[in-house]
Design a protein around this motif. Structure first.
Motif: not given
Length: 276
Positions: A202-216, A250-262
């Motif tokens: 579903x194109x969200x590999x960086x935030x795996x695991x994930x699921x999509x839910x369809x419905x009203x 888990x509080x991640x903003x979009x796909x940003x790392x949870x801590x400084x990595x660079x």
């Protein structure tokens, strides 16, 4: 003209070649199509019931050639937008988006069980709109597993189990949902609220695991960085009629790392912009 002879439509190839998620597997490679976890045989990306019905239509009292189904004025406006993208002589190319529009419309139709699926009558209506043989619409709808040709649960839970999610314990999520809802993949809960399926990427590999839910309530929302506990909480929120928080759990903003990595400090301004 719709075929009104035999009331059973069989579209699949009837051969001895094993099939996985609608794709033929060459003899000698069938072992690659399934995996064993904790002594249990797993069929990747589908379930045995789904495999048995991928290319078959059988009339029911709610899904047959005489079923009353029509696009709403709102759906016709969407169709106009879609058809404007294609030359008039290639409007058949719009068959996939029209199937999607039909499936989403059926979510809001109590007379058709208010779940996301495409009745046979809707396929025939699409054939009329696009001026194409109904069989061509059936072929597309039966080939792609994301078109549901039978009523499913009000909330369609689609857990990604492709490689990146799989190595992040996607099957732990699947197993937790199965145990919580007491259903298998490809099944719907007795109360009609939840349907469980495995999905391709579903194109969200960086935030795996994930699921999509369809419905009203969720409207195809993404739920990411899942744990078995957070997945079950999302389900219980839906059971209570609440809209679960979309995105990372888990509080991640979009796909940003949870801590400084660079960067460990604020970057210095370039010499040409000392004012920064």
């Amino acid at each position: 003209m719709a075929f009104r002879g035999a009331r059973t439509l069989a579209l699949g190839l009837r051969t001895a070649i094993p099939r996985v998620a609608g794709a033929a597997v060459r003899p000698g490679m069938a072992s690659l199509a399934r995996t064993s976890v904790a002594g249990q045989q797993r069929f990747l990306h589908t379930s045995r019931p789904a495999l048995a019905t991928l290319g078959v239509h059988k009339d029911t009292d709610y899904n047959n050639l005489d079923t009353d189904w029509e696009f709403t004025p709102e759906s016709y406006k969407e169709i106009e937008v879609v058809l404007a993208k294609y030359p008039p002589n290639y409007k058949r190319s719009a068959v996939m988006p029209l199937l999607f529009i039909a499936q989403k419309q059926t979510e809001k139709m109590p007379e058709h069980k208010a779940t996301g699926w495409v009745p046979l009558a809707a396929m025939n209506k699409i054939a009329t709109v696009l001026d194409m043989p109904p069989m061509r619409v059936y072929e597309v709808a039966s080939f792609y597993t994301m078109y549901n040709r039978q009523p499913i649960g009000k909330h369609n839970i689609q857990v990604c189990t492709t490689s990146p999610c799989m190595v992040c314990d996607a099957y732990g999520i699947v197993d937790a949902i199965k145990a919580h809802l007491k259903i298998e993949v490809g099944e719907t809960t007795p109360d009609g609220l939840f349907h469980l399926m495995e999905a391709e990427c579903l194109g969200c590999c960086v935030n795996a695991p994930m699921m999509q839910i369809a419905g009203p309530i969720t409207h195809d929302g993404y739920y990411e960085d899942l744990t078995p506990e957070s997945a079950i909480q999302i389900i219980e929120d839906l059971r209570a009629g609440k809209e679960p928080k979309k995105g990372s759990q888990i509080g991640r903003t979009t796909s940003m790392g949870l801590k400084k990595t660079a960067l460990v400090d604020a970057p210095k301004a370039p010499e040409c912009r000392a004012d920064i």
